[in-house]
Scaffold this active site. Structure first.
Site, mmCIF file in Angstrom:
data_model
loop_
_atom_site.group_PDB
_atom_site.id
_atom_site.type_symbol
_atom_site.label_atom_id
_atom_site.label_comp_id
_atom_site.label_asym_id
_atom_site.label_seq_id
_atom_site.Cartn_x
_atom_site.Cartn_y
_atom_site.Cartn_z
ATOM 1 C CB SER A 103 -0.951 -0.048 1.203
ATOM 2 O OG SER A 103 -1.950 0.935 1.102
ATOM 3 C CG HIS B 81 -5.560 -2.482 0.354
ATOM 4 N ND1 HIS B 81 -4.670 -2.352 -0.677
ATOM 5 C CD2 HIS B 81 -5.132 -1.608 1.315
ATOM 6 C CE1 HIS B 81 -3.755 -1.448 -0.372
ATOM 7 N NE2 HIS B 81 -4.005 -1.000 0.844
ATOM 8 C CD GLU C 222 -5.087 -4.234 -3.865
ATOM 9 O OE1 GLU C 222 -5.139 -3.910 -2.664
ATOM 10 O OE2 GLU C 222 -4.079 -4.707 -4.408
#
Length: 500
Positions: free
Chosen positions: A200, A418, A317
């Site tokens: 990320s 995610h 995600e």
């Protein structure tokens, strides 16, 4: 059992934990002067205990710790995972420039893996349990390093006209990498074999470091997980946010050093567009010096051409990023899909329909909610990861992956969300995470071994990526190679304008 190691600044005492030695809270720089570049840490005398994490950078609560997340009982399992990220809370402080080392033994010459934590340049800490280095160090015989650095307004205020140093948060990381070069061999690591990896916002930091001249020679391999970063924050946007912050505070720029830290944090929240965990105004800016150019636009940085790059993303995600505050994404009706896609992608209905058709052709049985999740996820992460891979592959060795394991969490609504890669890489099999049952164990073992092999040799063990074959490892219950996966979806995404 304890272990004492001699560093360039003095001796530190670590402790044996879960089969490895852990050294926590080691200062790699002096307590920073606000908005100024970091300075090398001054030596100390005697033995310094390194058994507790240092303070984290000033920050607001990560979005997953928002009270709204607690209010929905449907997210009980996810709350267990995300609350488990912080098992030993530490205070916020501007005196936060410390790092942590996990090593099987403070002797030998092992690959070194330096983790860049997520949080979009605005939140996070090297002490969070999401990326505790114990398991990876023990299982793969590597040295794992995590670190803290200045974030949000403290690390990325863009006000050069007022003497504020640019990108000090990234400059902190460079000093930490220099510390690794000078000291990691005393912890059993190989200073000539350092891999930087992150997820990320941490992946975005890795991408940025690849374009920073001051980081040249401080690392030898790079892994970007769900964190493509083609373009830096536009200077105009960053400087407008700085002006808004000062207006919120009601001060002249020369008074910034006198403002209480908590007030500066409130100014950040007031002047940052979007969610606190999104780097839209406060992040790396191409200042012409520390970061001379956009990281991967219009091409990959030549200085990092020889650096092997492993890059990829998950297939859904956004479900864990926005589903907790907008559960309606899990029940999208067919008639509203076009509007949802058009709004998220910033395009008209015709362009949205063209993209939807490509994704539906690849998976005719997918629900409108699943189609939206995949389109939106690729818009922000998947497609941009492919573009970054393409640009690096023109210059240097590149490997690609796609994480498609479908988490059973929240009634299997999340898909491959995610943060899914975090427990797969860092957690023992019995740790709470994005899983139920045991069918992820083989995948976790595969990923941990592949990441460590990449750190050791510069090759994760599968065919490299190029713009002709586009060979990609699909990470799932059974891992397998695919050439140009999602071709139609990739071409459809390529017709859309770049995200702002």
């Amino acid at each position: 059992m304890s272990e004492i190691v001699e560093t360039s600044s003095g001796r530190v005492r670590g402790a044996r934990e879960a089969g490895v030695f852990a050294f926590k809270g080691i200062p790699y720089a002096q307590p920073p002067r606000r908005f100024e570049p970091p300075e090398d840490v001054q030596p100390w005398t005697g033995v310094r205990d390194a058994v507790a994490f240092g303070a984290q950078a000033w920050q607001v609560n990560f979005p997953f710790f928002d009270p709204a997340f607690d209010a929905d009982p449907n997210w009980d399992e996810a709350r267990l995972f995300h609350r488990g990220a912080i098992t030993n809370p530490v205070p916020n402080s501007e005196d936060c420039l410390t790092l942590n080392v996990w090593t099987p033994q403070a002797s030998g010459k092992r690959p070194v893996m330096v983790w860049m934590h997520g949080g979009g340049f605005t939140a996070g800490s090297g002490s969070w349990n999401w990326w505790n280095g114990q398991h990876l160090a023990r299982q793969q015989d590597v040295v794992v390093v995590t670190l803290n650095h200045r974030l949000n307004i403290f690390g990325f205020l863009s006000a050069p006209q007022h003497g504020v140093a640019p990108n000090v948060g990234m400059q902190d990381i460079v000093v930490a990498l220099r510390w690794v070069q000078e000291n990691i061999e005393a912890f059993g690591g190989d200073a000539g074999n350092v891999t930087i990896f992150g997820q990320s916002g941490g992946g975005m930091k890795v991408s940025t470091l690849m374009a920073m001249p001051s980081a040249r020679g401080l690392f030898h391999k790079a892994i970007v997980q769900s964190g493509p970063f083609l373009r830096a924050i536009p200077q105009a946007r960053a400087q407008a946010a700085a002006s808004n912050a000062m207006e919120f505070l009601g001060i002249n720029p020369d008074q910034l050093s006198e403002v209480p830290a908590a007030d500066l944090l409130r100014a950040f929240v007031a002047s940052n567009e979007g969610a606190p965990g999104v780097a839209r105004q406060f992040g790396p800016v191409a200042d012409g010096e520390i970061l001379p150019r956009d990281p991967f636009d219009p091409e990959a940085p030549a200085d990092s051409a020889s650096i092997p790059l492993l890059i990829g993303a998950t297939s859904e995600e956004i479900t864990s990023l926005i589903g907790w505050r907008d559960p309606s994404i899990f029940s999208i009706a067919e008639g509203e899909l076009n509007q949802r896609v058009a709004e998220f992608c910033g395009v008209d209905a015709t362009a949205a329909a063209r993209v939807i058709e490509a994704y539906r052709g690849a998976d005719p049985s997918a629900s409108p909610s699943r189609l939206f999740a995949r389109i939106a996820s690729d818009r922000r992460f998947g497609y941009m990861s492919i573009v970054e891979a393409e640009r690096h592959a023109v210059r240097g060795p590149t490997w690609s992956y796609r994480l498609t394991y479908q988490s059973p969490l929240i009634g299997a609504r999340l898909g491959a969300p995610h943060n899914l890669d975090l427990p797969l890489l860092f957690c023992p099999d019995d740790a709470p995470g994005m899983f139920a049952g045991t069918d992820h164990h083989q995948l976790a073992a595969f990923m941990q071994a592949a990441w460590a092999q990449f750190a050791r040799t510069g090759n994760p063990g599968w065919q490299s990526f190029d713009t002709t074959t586009r060979a990609t490892m699909m990470l799932d219950r059974e891992c397998h190679m695919v050439k140009d996966p999602g071709r139609a979806e990739r071409l459809a995404q390529g017709t859309l304008p770049s995200p702002p």
